[in-house]
Design an enzyme around this catalytic site. Sequence first.
Site, short mmCIF file in Angstrom:
data_model
loop_
_atom_site.label_atom_id
_atom_site.label_comp_id
_atom_site.label_asym_id
_atom_site.label_seq_id
_atom_site.Cartn_x
_atom_site.Cartn_y
_atom_site.Cartn_z
N PHE A 108 0.84 -1.19 0.00
CA PHE A 108 0.00 0.00 0.00
C PHE A 108 0.88 1.25 0.00
O PHE A 108 2.08 1.20 0.27
CB PHE A 108 -0.94 0.00 1.21
CG PHE A 108 -2.09 -0.96 1.04
CD1 PHE A 108 -3.25 -0.55 0.40
CD2 PHE A 108 -2.00 -2.25 1.51
CE1 PHE A 108 -4.31 -1.42 0.23
CE2 PHE A 108 -3.06 -3.13 1.35
CZ PHE A 108 -4.21 -2.73 0.71
N HIS A 109 0.26 2.39 -0.29
CA HIS A 109 0.97 3.66 -0.43
C HIS A 109 1.82 3.98 0.80
O HIS A 109 1.48 3.64 1.92
CB HIS A 109 -0.02 4.80 -0.70
CG HIS A 109 -1.09 4.91 0.31
ND1 HIS A 109 -2.18 4.07 0.35
CD2 HIS A 109 -1.24 5.76 1.36
CE1 HIS A 109 -2.95 4.40 1.36
NE2 HIS A 109 -2.41 5.42 1.99
N GLY A 110 2.95 4.61 0.53
CA GLY A 110 3.83 5.06 1.60
C GLY A 110 4.66 3.97 2.23
O GLY A 110 5.41 4.24 3.17
N GLY A 136 2.06 3.12 4.73
CA GLY A 136 3.02 3.79 5.59
C GLY A 136 3.96 2.88 6.35
O GLY A 136 4.81 3.35 7.11
#
Length: 194
Positions: A108-110, A136
């Site tokens: 997922f993003h980050g 994250g």
Amino acid sequence: MSEPLHFLAVLREDLEAARHRDPAARSMLEVGLAYPGVHAVWVYRLAHRMWRVPSLRLPARLVSQLARAVTGIEIHPGARLGRRLFIDHGMGVVIGETAEVGDDVVLFHGSTLGGKTMRHGKRHPTLGDNVVVGAGAKILGPVWIGSGAQVGANAVVIHDVPAGAIAVGVPAQIRLRPAKAAFDVEIDDPAIYI
């Protein structure tokens, strides 16, 4: 299967993986045109082929930096990525040079697969098959994340995670999935979102 046909089959697999993993994906065309995670993986696949030829390492880095500028996802061309990797949303994902990622992984993003030393050699994580890394999350150093493991959002992982386990928190604490729980690749623990 010839090399160009094999390459096209892998690109199609990437499309199908994104379509399967993202309930918001309405068509393969939409995924192919509008998913930066898919675009970043495709450019990585080209840059990685170039990276394997010593005289093409600088051009490979330049291609990967162009992809980073366009997608917001940085994948070093020296990393080794498995099949059907899906990077959801993507912005801010970093995958370091010596990282190894198994098949059917979701990032997922980050999320970061980063190092924690400036020495040469293996300094980035190794992820097994069917691993899910939450938004994250930071996985740092030459740690091993076992197949089927889940890393919670914003977790900081600096130690190995056994296969099928869940890692949450800062620093990440390991929680083993109950033996009675059936293995499911899908995210099934609310702590992954915390």
